[in-house]
Design a protein around this motif. Structure first.
Motif, PDB file in Angstrom:
ATOM      1  N   ASP A   6      89.799  42.708  25.161  1.00 11.30           N
ATOM      2  CA  ASP A   6      91.184  42.383  25.529  1.00 11.30           C
ATOM      3  C   ASP A   6      91.161  41.667  26.873  1.00 11.30           C
ATOM      4  O   ASP A   6      90.886  42.262  27.899  1.00 11.30           O
ATOM      5  CB  ASP A   6      92.001  43.673  25.629  1.00 11.30           C
ATOM      6  CG  ASP A   6      93.444  43.390  26.028  1.00 11.30           C
ATOM      7  OD1 ASP A   6      93.808  42.209  26.189  1.00 11.30           O
ATOM      8  OD2 ASP A   6      94.202  44.372  26.179  1.00 11.30           O
ATOM      9  N   TYR A   7      91.416  40.368  26.844  1.00 10.47           N
ATOM     10  CA  TYR A   7      91.472  39.609  28.100  1.00 10.47           C
ATOM     11  C   TYR A   7      92.862  39.012  28.277  1.00 10.47           C
ATOM     12  O   TYR A   7      93.037  37.950  28.884  1.00 10.47           O
ATOM     13  CB  TYR A   7      90.358  38.562  28.155  1.00 10.47           C
ATOM     14  CG  TYR A   7      90.321  37.600  26.994  1.00 10.47           C
ATOM     15  CD1 TYR A   7      90.016  38.033  25.718  1.00 10.47           C
ATOM     16  CD2 TYR A   7      90.588  36.249  27.174  1.00 10.47           C
ATOM     17  CE1 TYR A   7      89.991  37.151  24.649  1.00 10.47           C
ATOM     18  CE2 TYR A   7      90.565  35.363  26.112  1.00 10.47           C
ATOM     19  CZ  TYR A   7      90.264  35.825  24.854  1.00 10.47           C
ATOM     20  OH  TYR A   7      90.250  34.946  23.796  1.00 10.47           O
ATOM     21  N   GLY A   8      93.859  39.715  27.694  1.00 12.51           N
ATOM     22  CA  GLY A   8      95.246  39.325  27.899  1.00 12.51           C
ATOM     23  C   GLY A   8      95.720  38.205  26.988  1.00 12.51           C
ATOM     24  O   GLY A   8      96.725  37.559  27.259  1.00 12.51           O
ATOM     25  N   ILE A  28      90.059  48.738  21.467  1.00 17.56           N
ATOM     26  CA  ILE A  28      90.458  47.614  22.320  1.00 17.56           C
ATOM     27  C   ILE A  28      90.082  47.973  23.754  1.00 17.56           C
ATOM     28  O   ILE A  28      90.501  49.003  24.277  1.00 17.56           O
ATOM     29  CB  ILE A  28      91.968  47.340  22.208  1.00 17.56           C
ATOM     30  CG1 ILE A  28      92.298  46.848  20.791  1.00 17.56           C
ATOM     31  CG2 ILE A  28      92.407  46.314  23.252  1.00 17.56           C
ATOM     32  CD1 ILE A  28      93.780  46.609  20.540  1.00 17.56           C
ATOM     33  N   THR A  29      89.261  47.140  24.368  1.00 20.10           N
ATOM     34  CA  THR A  29      88.792  47.441  25.721  1.00 20.10           C
ATOM     35  C   THR A  29      89.362  46.398  26.676  1.00 20.10           C
ATOM     36  O   THR A  29      89.211  45.203  26.455  1.00 20.10           O
ATOM     37  CB  THR A  29      87.250  47.384  25.775  1.00 20.10           C
ATOM     38  OG1 THR A  29      86.813  46.161  25.194  1.00 20.10           O
ATOM     39  CG2 THR A  29      86.624  48.535  25.011  1.00 20.10           C
ATOM     40  N   ASP A  30      90.028  46.868  27.733  1.00 20.98           N
ATOM     41  CA  ASP A  30      90.615  45.876  28.632  1.00 20.98           C
ATOM     42  C   ASP A  30      89.854  45.724  29.949  1.00 20.98           C
ATOM     43  O   ASP A  30      90.250  44.950  30.808  1.00 20.98           O
ATOM     44  CB  ASP A  30      92.118  46.102  28.845  1.00 20.98           C
ATOM     45  CG  ASP A  30      92.432  47.488  29.376  1.00 20.98           C
ATOM     46  OD1 ASP A  30      91.496  48.155  29.869  1.00 20.98           O
ATOM     47  OD2 ASP A  30      93.595  47.902  29.284  1.00 20.98           O
ATOM     48  N   ARG A  31      88.730  46.450  30.084  1.00 23.64           N
ATOM     49  CA  ARG A  31      87.855  46.231  31.246  1.00 23.64           C
ATOM     50  C   ARG A  31      86.405  46.214  30.766  1.00 23.64           C
ATOM     51  O   ARG A  31      86.033  46.990  29.878  1.00 23.64           O
ATOM     52  CB  ARG A  31      88.028  47.365  32.265  1.00 23.64           C
ATOM     53  CG  ARG A  31      89.370  47.355  33.003  1.00 23.64           C
ATOM     54  CD  ARG A  31      89.319  48.246  34.254  1.00 23.64           C
ATOM     55  NE  ARG A  31      88.625  49.513  33.996  1.00 23.64           N
ATOM     56  CZ  ARG A  31      89.210  50.592  33.452  1.00 23.64           C
ATOM     57  NH1 ARG A  31      90.482  50.551  33.089  1.00 23.64           N
ATOM     58  NH2 ARG A  31      88.527  51.687  33.269  1.00 23.64           N
ATOM     59  N   ASN A  55      90.918  33.625  32.061  1.00 23.20           N
ATOM     60  CA  ASN A  55      91.121  35.074  31.994  1.00 23.20           C
ATOM     61  C   ASN A  55      89.821  35.834  31.762  1.00 23.20           C
ATOM     62  O   ASN A  55      89.602  36.899  32.332  1.00 23.20           O
ATOM     63  CB  ASN A  55      92.113  35.425  30.883  1.00 23.20           C
ATOM     64  CG  ASN A  55      93.545  35.351  31.362  1.00 23.20           C
ATOM     65  OD1 ASN A  55      93.812  34.781  32.405  1.00 23.20           O
ATOM     66  ND2 ASN A  55      94.451  35.941  30.610  1.00 23.20           N
ATOM     67  N   ARG A  59      88.323  38.381  34.715  1.00 24.55           N
ATOM     68  CA  ARG A  59      88.168  39.814  34.422  1.00 24.55           C
ATOM     69  C   ARG A  59      86.719  40.234  34.256  1.00 24.55           C
ATOM     70  O   ARG A  59      86.430  41.373  33.877  1.00 24.55           O
ATOM     71  CB  ARG A  59      88.969  40.168  33.171  1.00 24.55           C
ATOM     72  CG  ARG A  59      90.451  39.922  33.380  1.00 24.55           C
ATOM     73  CD  ARG A  59      91.250  40.144  32.139  1.00 24.55           C
ATOM     74  NE  ARG A  59      92.630  39.681  32.362  1.00 24.55           N
ATOM     75  CZ  ARG A  59      93.704  40.199  31.767  1.00 24.55           C
ATOM     76  NH1 ARG A  59      93.567  41.203  30.926  1.00 24.55           N
ATOM     77  NH2 ARG A  59      94.894  39.721  32.023  1.00 24.55           N
ATOM     78  N   TRP A  61      84.505  39.251  32.024  1.00 24.53           N
ATOM     79  CA  TRP A  61      84.007  39.417  30.653  1.00 24.53           C
ATOM     80  C   TRP A  61      82.849  38.483  30.329  1.00 24.53           C
ATOM     81  O   TRP A  61      82.017  38.790  29.464  1.00 24.53           O
ATOM     82  CB  TRP A  61      85.137  39.155  29.639  1.00 24.53           C
ATOM     83  CG  TRP A  61      86.093  40.292  29.488  1.00 24.53           C
ATOM     84  CD1 TRP A  61      87.403  40.331  29.863  1.00 24.53           C
ATOM     85  CD2 TRP A  61      85.821  41.559  28.870  1.00 24.53           C
ATOM     86  NE1 TRP A  61      87.963  41.534  29.537  1.00 24.53           N
ATOM     87  CE2 TRP A  61      87.013  42.306  28.925  1.00 24.53           C
ATOM     88  CE3 TRP A  61      84.685  42.130  28.303  1.00 24.53           C
ATOM     89  CZ2 TRP A  61      87.114  43.605  28.411  1.00 24.53           C
ATOM     90  CZ3 TRP A  61      84.776  43.424  27.786  1.00 24.53           C
ATOM     91  CH2 TRP A  61      85.982  44.145  27.860  1.00 24.53           C
TER      92      TRP A  61
ATOM     93  N   LYS B  94     103.381  42.821  19.627  1.00 26.56           N
ATOM     94  CA  LYS B  94     102.569  44.015  19.941  1.00 26.56           C
ATOM     95  C   LYS B  94     102.627  45.036  18.814  1.00 26.56           C
ATOM     96  O   LYS B  94     101.698  45.790  18.593  1.00 26.56           O
ATOM     97  CB  LYS B  94     103.046  44.667  21.250  1.00 26.56           C
ATOM     98  CG  LYS B  94     102.503  43.985  22.476  1.00 26.56           C
ATOM     99  CD  LYS B  94     102.723  44.820  23.711  1.00 26.56           C
ATOM    100  CE  LYS B  94     101.551  45.751  23.945  1.00 26.56           C
ATOM    101  NZ  LYS B  94     101.315  46.000  25.368  1.00 26.56           N
TER     102      LYS B  94
END
Lengths: 199, 267
Positions: A6-8, A28-31, A55, A59, A61, B94
């Protein structure tokens, strides 16, 4: 664990849901720290190339992805995720990609309706494990305005829209699909299951 | 080759699927989750859920539906009806929808299309129009006016100008709904479709007036549409999706024929 990065950018829920429906552990991993222990990496995405790449880098990634691929983790780029695997794109100016594969992302010619939206067929050039049980000429769901013509060695399947372009690219454990397997009904789920079973 | 798409449209009111007749929905056509699952198995290329109440209660009902359907149906899902703000769009995307369909809100605030396209990508921003034919003289080209609020309010906007503005602002796809044809089952407004197809590059989805497989054939060929939306011919089982696709294929229209191999999806 399959890490859905997840990079937005874009609809990640449907990718996660498809893997979960198939009985795999997808998160879903956002970091990047959350994805360090993952066995598989998935890079989805729908937005513009420049924003997407910025992005990813902001972040952190890009390092995680390149390191993971080098370690031999199965990696799957979906739609924009495939495009980001290449050197550069001409979408909205000139932008550098992850550079995993040589090639340049360019816009479809004005002879066709853009974006290409809908179900189109793949012509398979060489067999790879994610295509187990996927017949020649299968339909997948595509949504994109830009495409890549990958180098011969990296090209797995092509699709026709105005001209022929690369719809599946692969080099060792790094795989990319221009279509949305998570929106391509049973045949798309089969491809995702094949990917999840790679080790 | 890119296939022409067949898209069943589910108009949802108080959790039931209803049929629209010239914008006054009245007849109960069954449970939307059941219908969506049936269409998926039959090989629908996408599904559209339309909240015809366009209220916050209606939105909540449609979102519950989409959440439920998106757990087991893996084709693109579009939600429309009463989407007014950026937050509405974000909430819907979403919640499991792949695209949002914006109609009246684009007339009130055209910038919503740009905001959506920039934040989520043009591919998930569908601009829908409701168009009514203007009276024209003999020998003149047909013309259409844009209506909003479920086809009740005239805007003075010319359809051909308006669709170009929508695309310039970032709409990735256009749904052309003919108020004249809607609910009549006399066929799509072919001129509306090919007139718009000639002035924009994005795919056109025809809507309103479908009564037969022949109507779909006409709008995908003469009408130059990329996809056809239909409601009652499928809801009331006058035609199945494979039947329509077979009809089209026999006449040389590229379609994705699909056979579900049974079982729970593809586990």
């Amino acid at each position: 664990m399959i890490a859905v990065i997840d990079y937005g950018m874009g609809n990640l829920r449907s990718v996660e849901k498809a893997f979960q429906f198939l009985g795999f552990d997808a998160v879903i991993t956002d970091r990047p720290e959350q994805a360090e222990g993952a066995t598989h990496l998935v890079l989805p995405g729908d937005a513009a190339f420049g924003d997407a790449m910025r992005n990813l880098v902001d972040r952190g990634w890009d390092d995680l992805i390149l390191k993971g691929v080098e370690q031999g983790k199965p990696f799957l780029g979906i739609c924009m995720g495939l495009q980001l695997m290449f050197d550069e794109s001409e979408e909205g100016g000139k932008h550098r990609g992850l550079g995993m594969l040589p090639g340049r992302i360019v816009k479809f010619p004005a002879t066709e309706r853009v974006p290409q939206i809908g179900w189109n067929q793949i012509a398979i050039e060489r067999s790879v494990e994610i295509l187990d049980g996927v017949p020649e000429g299968s339909y997948f769901y595509f949504v994109h305005s830009y495409y890549v013509d990958a180098a011969d060695a990296d090209r797995v399947a092509t699709t026709e829209y105005g001209q022929e372009y690369t719809s599946i690219a692969a080099r060792d454990n790094a795989l990319g699909v221009q279509f949305h397997p998570e929106k391509s009904q049973q045949i798309g789920l089969r491809l995702l299951r094949n990917f999840a079973r790679l080790s | 080759m890119l296939a022409k798409r067949i898209i069943p449209c589910l108009d949802v009111k108080e959790g039931r699927n209803v049929r629209g007749v010239r914008f006054s929905a009245d007849k109960d056509a069954g449970d939307p989750v059941e219908l969506a699952t049936r269409y998926d198995r039959e090989g629908a290329d996408e599904l559209v859920f339309y909240d015809i109440t366009a209220s916050s209660d209606g939105r909540a009902i449609v979102m519950d539906l989409v959440r439920e359907v998106s757990e087991k149906v893996f084709i693109p899902l579009t939600v429309g009806g009463g989407i007014r703000t950026y937050d509405d769009m974000r909430e819907i995307l979403k919640g499991g929808a792949d695209k949002v369909s914006i109609n009246s809100a684009a007339v009130t605030d055209p910038d919503i299309i740009r905001q959506g396209a920039e934040s989520f990508g043009s591919q998930c921003i569908v601009a829908a129009i409701d168009a009514l034919r203007r009276p024209v003289g003999n020998g003149e080209d047909p013309a259409w006016e844009i209506y909003v609020n479920g086809g009740r309010k005239a805007t003075g906007l010319d359809a051909v100008d308006w669709v170009q503005e929508l695309v310039d602002r970032g709409a990735g796809e256009l749904v052309l709904n003919s108020i004249d044809a809607d609910g009549t089952k006399d066929g799509y407004d072919l001129a509306l479709n090919h007139t718009v197809a000639a002035v924009v590059d994005v795919p056109i989805v025809a809507s309103g007036g479908c009564g037969s497989a022949e109507d779909i054939y006409q709008v995908l060929t003469e009408g130059r549409a990329s996809a056809a939306l239909a409601a009652s011919i499928f809801h009331f089982e006058e035609y199945s999706i494979p039947q329509v696709k077979r009809y089209l294929k026999d006449r040389g229209v590229p379609v994705r024929e699909y056979e579900h191999d049974g079982g729970e999806g593809d586990r």
